[in-house]
Design a protein around this motif. Structure first.
Motif, PDB file in Angstrom:
ATOM      1  N   LYS A   1      15.459  40.555  -8.557  1.00 56.32           N
ATOM      2  CA  LYS A   1      15.294  42.004  -8.516  1.00 56.32           C
ATOM      3  C   LYS A   1      14.236  42.425  -7.503  1.00 56.32           C
ATOM      4  CE  LYS A   1      16.828  42.693 -13.284  1.00 56.32           C
ATOM      5  NZ  LYS A   1      16.448  43.052 -14.673  1.00 56.32           N
ATOM      6  N   GLY A   2      13.175  41.637  -7.420  1.00 58.02           N
ATOM      7  CA  GLY A   2      12.115  41.973  -6.479  1.00 58.02           C
ATOM      8  C   GLY A   2      12.566  41.882  -5.037  1.00 58.02           C
ATOM      9  N   SER A   3      13.469  40.944  -4.743  1.00 54.65           N
ATOM     10  CA  SER A   3      13.935  40.789  -3.367  1.00 54.65           C
ATOM     11  C   SER A   3      14.716  42.014  -2.910  1.00 54.65           C
ATOM     12  CB  SER A   3      14.801  39.527  -3.243  1.00 54.65           C
ATOM     13  OG  SER A   3      16.001  39.662  -3.979  1.00 54.65           O
ATOM     14  N   LYS A   4      15.435  42.647  -3.826  1.00 53.95           N
ATOM     15  CA  LYS A   4      16.184  43.849  -3.474  1.00 53.95           C
ATOM     16  C   LYS A   4      15.231  44.977  -3.091  1.00 53.95           C
ATOM     17  CE  LYS A   4      19.850  46.879  -5.173  1.00 53.95           C
ATOM     18  NZ  LYS A   4      20.821  47.136  -6.247  1.00 53.95           N
ATOM     19  N   HIS A   5      14.136  45.104  -3.828  1.00 50.75           N
ATOM     20  CA  HIS A   5      13.157  46.150  -3.523  1.00 50.75           C
ATOM     21  C   HIS A   5      12.388  45.826  -2.250  1.00 50.75           C
ATOM     22  CE1 HIS A   5      13.438  48.568  -7.297  1.00 50.75           C
ATOM     23  NE2 HIS A   5      14.009  47.454  -7.707  1.00 50.75           N
ATOM     24  N   LEU A   6      12.105  44.542  -2.040  1.00 48.92           N
ATOM     25  CA  LEU A   6      11.428  44.141  -0.813  1.00 48.92           C
ATOM     26  C   LEU A   6      12.332  44.385   0.393  1.00 48.92           C
ATOM     27  CD1 LEU A   6       8.871  42.890   0.359  1.00 48.92           C
ATOM     28  CD2 LEU A   6       9.920  40.631   0.066  1.00 48.92           C
ATOM     29  N   ASN A   7      13.609  44.140   0.222  1.00 49.31           N
ATOM     30  CA  ASN A   7      14.574  44.376   1.301  1.00 49.31           C
ATOM     31  C   ASN A   7      14.655  45.867   1.622  1.00 49.31           C
ATOM     32  OD1 ASN A   7      16.832  42.944   2.925  1.00 49.31           O
ATOM     33  ND2 ASN A   7      17.844  44.756   2.068  1.00 49.31           N
ATOM     34  N   TYR A   8      14.598  46.696   0.570  1.00 49.07           N
ATOM     35  CA  TYR A   8      14.608  48.148   0.778  1.00 49.07           C
ATOM     36  C   TYR A   8      13.404  48.587   1.612  1.00 49.07           C
ATOM     37  CZ  TYR A   8      13.550  53.036  -0.276  1.00 49.07           C
ATOM     38  OH  TYR A   8      13.216  54.351  -0.179  1.00 49.07           O
ATOM     39  N   SER A   9      12.232  48.060   1.272  1.00 46.08           N
ATOM     40  CA  SER A   9      11.025  48.447   2.005  1.00 46.08           C
ATOM     41  C   SER A   9      11.079  47.943   3.444  1.00 46.08           C
ATOM     42  CB  SER A   9       9.777  47.906   1.298  1.00 46.08           C
ATOM     43  OG  SER A   9       9.712  46.489   1.358  1.00 46.08           O
ATOM     44  N   ALA A  10      11.651  46.756   3.648  1.00 45.59           N
ATOM     45  CA  ALA A  10      11.780  46.225   5.005  1.00 45.59           C
ATOM     46  C   ALA A  10      12.732  47.080   5.827  1.00 45.59           C
ATOM     47  CB  ALA A  10      12.272  44.778   4.945  1.00 45.59           C
ATOM     48  N   ASP A  11      13.831  47.521   5.213  1.00 45.08           N
ATOM     49  CA  ASP A  11      14.778  48.402   5.909  1.00 45.08           C
ATOM     50  C   ASP A  11      14.121  49.731   6.269  1.00 45.08           C
ATOM     51  OD1 ASP A  11      16.812  46.583   5.866  1.00 45.08           O
ATOM     52  OD2 ASP A  11      17.884  47.466   4.181  1.00 45.08           O
ATOM     53  N   ALA A  12      13.325  50.259   5.340  1.00 48.68           N
ATOM     54  CA  ALA A  12      12.638  51.527   5.597  1.00 48.68           C
ATOM     55  C   ALA A  12      11.659  51.379   6.756  1.00 48.68           C
ATOM     56  CB  ALA A  12      11.906  51.978   4.334  1.00 48.68           C
ATOM     57  N   TYR A  13      10.930  50.268   6.765  1.00 45.78           N
ATOM     58  CA  TYR A  13       9.959  50.019   7.835  1.00 45.78           C
ATOM     59  C   TYR A  13      10.667  49.882   9.179  1.00 45.78           C
ATOM     60  CZ  TYR A  13       6.113  47.827  10.400  1.00 45.78           C
ATOM     61  OH  TYR A  13       5.140  47.540  11.320  1.00 45.78           O
ATOM     62  N   ALA A  14      11.754  49.112   9.185  1.00 47.53           N
ATOM     63  CA  ALA A  14      12.499  48.926  10.428  1.00 47.53           C
ATOM     64  C   ALA A  14      13.123  50.237  10.895  1.00 47.53           C
ATOM     65  CB  ALA A  14      13.584  47.867  10.229  1.00 47.53           C
ATOM     66  N   ASP A  15      13.605  51.038   9.946  1.00 45.88           N
ATOM     67  CA  ASP A  15      14.227  52.315  10.277  1.00 45.88           C
ATOM     68  C   ASP A  15      13.234  53.261  10.943  1.00 45.88           C
ATOM     69  OD1 ASP A  15      16.593  54.197   9.901  1.00 45.88           O
ATOM     70  OD2 ASP A  15      15.011  55.307   8.859  1.00 45.88           O
ATOM     71  N   ASP A  16      11.983  53.230  10.463  1.00 52.91           N
ATOM     72  CA  ASP A  16      10.961  54.104  11.035  1.00 52.91           C
ATOM     73  C   ASP A  16      10.610  53.727  12.470  1.00 52.91           C
ATOM     74  OD1 ASP A  16      10.723  55.742   8.847  1.00 52.91           O
ATOM     75  OD2 ASP A  16       9.071  54.622   7.948  1.00 52.91           O
ATOM     76  N   GLU A  17      10.896  52.466  12.834  1.00 55.98           N
ATOM     77  CA  GLU A  17      10.565  52.012  14.179  1.00 55.98           C
ATOM     78  C   GLU A  17      11.682  52.279  15.185  1.00 55.98           C
ATOM     79  OE1 GLU A  17       7.508  50.831  14.929  1.00 55.98           O
ATOM     80  OE2 GLU A  17       7.092  51.379  12.847  1.00 55.98           O
ATOM     81  N   LEU A  18      12.846  52.715  14.687  1.00 58.12           N
ATOM     82  CA  LEU A  18      13.985  52.957  15.576  1.00 58.12           C
ATOM     83  C   LEU A  18      13.895  54.325  16.252  1.00 58.12           C
ATOM     84  CD1 LEU A  18      16.985  51.667  13.422  1.00 58.12           C
ATOM     85  CD2 LEU A  18      15.940  50.530  15.393  1.00 58.12           C
ATOM     86  N   GLU A  19      14.385  54.380  17.461  1.00 56.50           N
ATOM     87  CA  GLU A  19      14.544  55.657  18.146  1.00 56.50           C
ATOM     88  C   GLU A  19      15.736  56.399  17.531  1.00 56.50           C
ATOM     89  OE1 GLU A  19      12.541  56.908  20.335  1.00 56.50           O
ATOM     90  OE2 GLU A  19      11.284  55.102  20.404  1.00 56.50           O
ATOM     91  N   PRO A  20      15.775  57.759  17.620  1.00 60.59           N
ATOM     92  CA  PRO A  20      16.874  58.527  17.006  1.00 60.59           C
ATOM     93  C   PRO A  20      18.263  58.045  17.411  1.00 60.59           C
ATOM     94  CG  PRO A  20      15.127  59.986  17.743  1.00 60.59           C
ATOM     95  CD  PRO A  20      14.765  58.624  18.232  1.00 60.59           C
ATOM     96  N   GLU A  21      18.431  57.685  18.699  1.00 66.29           N
ATOM     97  CA  GLU A  21      19.748  57.232  19.140  1.00 66.29           C
ATOM     98  C   GLU A  21      20.123  55.904  18.481  1.00 66.29           C
ATOM     99  OE1 GLU A  21      17.206  57.941  21.072  1.00 66.29           O
ATOM    100  OE2 GLU A  21      17.758  59.876  21.960  1.00 66.29           O
TER     101      GLU A  21
END
Length: 330
Positions: free
Chosen positions: A72-92
C-alpha cells in the motif's frame, strides 16, 4: 483536537514532498506541489476477510502487516513521485504525457506496483540478512569457534552496513527532505496522542522520534536475530545462510510483537528503555521538519480523520469508490 478516550494507534510514512497516514478505513497522502497547493490521494481500505483474520494471529500478523504496508505504501510513494515529476514538466510535455498515459490507475499498473513493492521488500531483507553472514565468515571464520560470538559479530556488521547505508543516502537533498517529512509525520502523531490542537506551532514542540516507527522495527530485527540464531548450530557457511533465510519470518514476527510491547510500556520509567535502540536509529532516519512540511503532515492527518469519520458511518467500506486519485497527469 481533543483526544478520544481510547484512540486508534495511527501510523504513516513519508513520501516525496508529503506524508501518508493510515486510518481505520482509509489511507491518505498529502503532497505539496510546486505551486504551493496541497493535493491528496485517498484510498479506502478494502482488506480481504482472510487478511483481517491473519492480522489477529500473533507472530504471523507482523509479517502480514509488513507486506501489506509495503504494497500500500508503494502506491502512495508512486503517487508522490508522479506528482513531483509532473511539476517538473513543461506545459507542452505535460499535455503529451496526459494523452499518452491518461490519468487513472489501470489494473496492470496496480499489479505492477504491488509486485515491485513485494520484490523490493524481499530483496532488501534477504541482502541485509545474508551479506553480513558472508562478511563475518570471511573475516572471522578461523579466529574462534564460539558461534554466539560469531552471531554477535554478524549483528554488529549488519548494524554497521545499515547505519552506513542510511547515512549515505541521507546526504542527498531529496532523501534529506524525505527524512524531514518523516519527522513531521512523527510529530503530528505525537501531538495528536497528547491531545494537542494540530497547528504547526504546537506540533513542532514534539520530538521527531516515535516508538512505533519502522526504524525501531529494523533495529529490533538485528537484536532478535542475534539471540534467535544462537539457538541453532551450523556446520558450514551454506547451512548458516540457509538457517538465516528459514528463520527470517520468525525474526520479523517476534520483532513486530516486541515493538508492540515496547510501545505499550513506554510510559513505565524503567521498561521504556527497551525502545531506546530504535529511537537512536531514528536520529538517522528523521530530520527536523520546517513549518511548511509540518503543515502538509497536518493536512494529511486531518483529511484522514475526516474521511475515517465519514466511512465509519458507511455500512460496508466496499460501498465507497476504490480510490479517489488526484489527477497528477494534468
Amino acid at each position: 483536537m481533543p483526544q478520544q478516550s481510547k484512540p486508534v494507534s495511527y501510523g504513516g510514512q513519508a513520501v516525496i514532498e508529503g506524508v501518508m497516514f493510515g486510518g481505520k478505513h482509509v489511507n491518505v497522502t498529502a503532497v505539496r506541489r510546486k505551486d504551493g497547493e496541497i493535493t491528496y490521494l485517498e484510498v479506502p481500505k478494502q482488506d480481504k476477510t482472510w487478511v483481517m483474520k491473519l492480522r489477529r494471529i500473533p507472530l504471523l500478523r507482523g509479517i502480514v502487516s509488513i507486506i501489506d504496508s509495503s504494497v500500500k505504501g508503494s502506491k502512495h510513494l508512486n503517487y508522490s513521485a508522479d506528482a513531483y515529476a509532473d511539476d517538473e514538466l513543461e506545459p507542452e510535455e505535460k499535455a503529451k504525457q496526459q494523452e499518452k498515459q491518461g490519468t487513472g490507475w489501470s489494473l496492470s499498473m496496480i499489479i505492477g506496483v504491488t509486485a515491485v513493492a513485494i520484490l523490493s521488500f524481499l530483496f532488501g531483507k534477504i541482502v541485509l540478512t545474508l551479506l553480513p553472514v558472508v562478511i563475518e565468515d570471511f573475516l572471522f571464520k578461523n579466529v574462534f569457534d564460539n558461534q554466539f560470538l560469531h552471531n554477535v559479530l554478524e549483528g554488529v556488521i549488519k548494524l554497521i552496513l545499515l547505519l552506513a547505508y542510511l547515512w549515505l543516502i541521507s546526504q542527498t537533498p531529496m532523501i534529506k527532505r524525505l527524512f524531514q517529512y518523516h519527522g513531521a509525520e512523527h510529530k503530528v502523531i505525537s501531538a495528536y496522542e497528547a491531545g494537542e490542537e494540530l497547528t504547526p506551532e504546537n506540533v513542532q514542540k514534539y520530538s521527531r522520534l516515535h516508538y512505533r516507527c519502522g526504524s525501531s522495527f529494523i533495529m529490533l530485527t538485528v537484536i532478535i536475530g542475534i539471540f534467535l540464531y544462537s539457538v541453532f548450530t551450523y556446520d558450514n557457511l551454506w547451512e548458516r545462510m540457509g538457517q538465516r533465510l528459514l528463520l527470517l519470518p520468525v525474526v520479523l514476527g517476534i520483532s513486530f510483537e516486541l515493538l508492540k510491547i515496547t510501545n505499550s510500556l513506554r510510559d513505565i520509567p524503567v521498561l521504556r528503555y527497551l525502545g531506546y535502540p530504535g529511537l537512536w536509529l531514528q536520529l538517522l532516519t528523521t530530520k527536523e521538519p520546517t513549518n511548511a512540511q509540518v503543515e502538509v503532515s497536518i493536512a494529511s492527518f486531518n483529511r484522514m480523520l475526516e474521511l475515517d469519520a465519514k466511512l465509519a458511518n458507511v455500512s460496508t467500506v466496499t460501498e465507497v469508490p476504490v480510490a479517489t486519485l488526484d489527477p497528477v497527469k494534468g
